[in-house]
Design a protein around this motif. Structure first.
Motif, PDB file in Angstrom:
ATOM      1  N   GLN A  50      -5.921  -5.434  13.904  1.00  0.00           N
ATOM      2  CA  GLN A  50      -5.660  -5.725  12.492  1.00  0.00           C
ATOM      3  C   GLN A  50      -5.615  -4.435  11.674  1.00  0.00           C
ATOM      4  O   GLN A  50      -4.753  -4.269  10.807  1.00  0.00           O
ATOM      5  CB  GLN A  50      -6.729  -6.674  11.951  1.00  0.00           C
ATOM      6  N   GLU A  51      -6.541  -3.519  11.949  1.00  0.00           N
ATOM      7  CA  GLU A  51      -6.553  -2.228  11.253  1.00  0.00           C
ATOM      8  C   GLU A  51      -5.261  -1.451  11.533  1.00  0.00           C
ATOM      9  O   GLU A  51      -4.673  -0.852  10.628  1.00  0.00           O
ATOM     10  CB  GLU A  51      -7.765  -1.406  11.707  1.00  0.00           C
ATOM     11  N   LEU A  52      -4.821  -1.499  12.763  1.00  0.00           N
ATOM     12  CA  LEU A  52      -3.576  -0.834  13.155  1.00  0.00           C
ATOM     13  C   LEU A  52      -2.396  -1.401  12.369  1.00  0.00           C
ATOM     14  O   LEU A  52      -1.609  -0.659  11.776  1.00  0.00           O
ATOM     15  CB  LEU A  52      -3.359  -1.028  14.659  1.00  0.00           C
ATOM     16  N   LYS A  53      -2.313  -2.726  12.314  1.00  0.00           N
ATOM     17  CA  LYS A  53      -1.199  -3.407  11.642  1.00  0.00           C
ATOM     18  C   LYS A  53      -1.247  -3.229  10.121  1.00  0.00           C
ATOM     19  O   LYS A  53      -0.219  -2.943   9.501  1.00  0.00           O
ATOM     20  CB  LYS A  53      -1.237  -4.898  11.994  1.00  0.00           C
ATOM     21  N   ASP A  54      -2.418  -3.402   9.538  1.00  0.00           N
ATOM     22  CA  ASP A  54      -2.531  -3.426   8.074  1.00  0.00           C
ATOM     23  C   ASP A  54      -2.728  -2.060   7.424  1.00  0.00           C
ATOM     24  O   ASP A  54      -2.405  -1.895   6.251  1.00  0.00           O
ATOM     25  CB  ASP A  54      -3.705  -4.324   7.651  1.00  0.00           C
TER      26      ASP A  54
END
Length: 198
Positions: A50-54
């Motif tokens: 999620q951190e990677l995507k957002d």
């Protein structure tokens, strides 16, 4: 080897990323075999995905798109083609390809001329069909070559390409391009294909 290239590429091209909140190599959510187990485990968590995507991917894309930095880096990398760095087996052409892959990874802008350049470089880089020894690893494996060409075909600015998503070993396409999840080769269980194979 690609991860090592990605980690050092921006420094080699004269771009200081130490002050960046996130660096381009962080967008490749994997680590080498020598890293501590907890590092490798972190990349497999949903929180990191999620951190990677957002956060990470959009941040790096914005940095590369600002003042056409990505385009400038490709231009600078082109000047190194036809050369090997001292003590390296990796060609300037392959380093430009890795740069292109990093730009596609985050969905950074790549103009039409640079996409044609990247496609043309593919035929100039060694491609080994199987496993290569690390000291002789200066180019593509066959599935990586197919994956890179499929990513170029599907490229859209602002649309990140996850090179770790399962892709067909023959054509390099991912699930959204095939219309179904690639199927695992039943004999080796390490290869994936568009259609059912025995």
């Amino acid at each position: 080897m690609d991860l090592d290239i990605a980690c050092g590429l921006f420094d080699e091209l004269g771009v200081e990323t130490e002050e960046w909140t996130h660096r381009p190599a962080q967008t490749v959510n994997q680590t080498d075999m020598l890293a501590p187990q907890e590092s490798a485990a972190r990349y497999k968590t949903q929180g990191y995905a999620q951190e990677l995507k957002d956060e990470i991917v959009p941040y790096v894309r914005a940095k590369l798109d600002a003042d056409n930095l990505g385009e400038c880096l490709i231009a600078k990398s082109k000047t190194r083609e036809g050369k090997l760095d001292l003590g390296s087996i990796v060609s300037g052409e392959y380093k430009t390809i890795v740069l292109g892959a990093l730009l596609m990874r985050v969905g950074a802008k790549i103009n039409d001329e640079d996409r044609r350049l990247l496609r043309g470089l593919v035929s100039k880089v060694v491609c080994i069909p199987g496993i290569a020894w690390p000291l002789g690893d200066g180019g593509f494996r066959s599935p990586g070559k197919a994956q890179f060409l499929a990513a170029l075909d599907a490229y859209e600015p602002g649309k990140p390409r996850d090179f770790q998503e399962l892709s067909c070993f023959q054509c390099g396409k991912i699930e959204s391009e095939i219309g179904n999840k690639p199927l695992q080769f039943t004999k080796c269980k390490r290869a994936w294909y568009c259609n059912k194979v025995s």
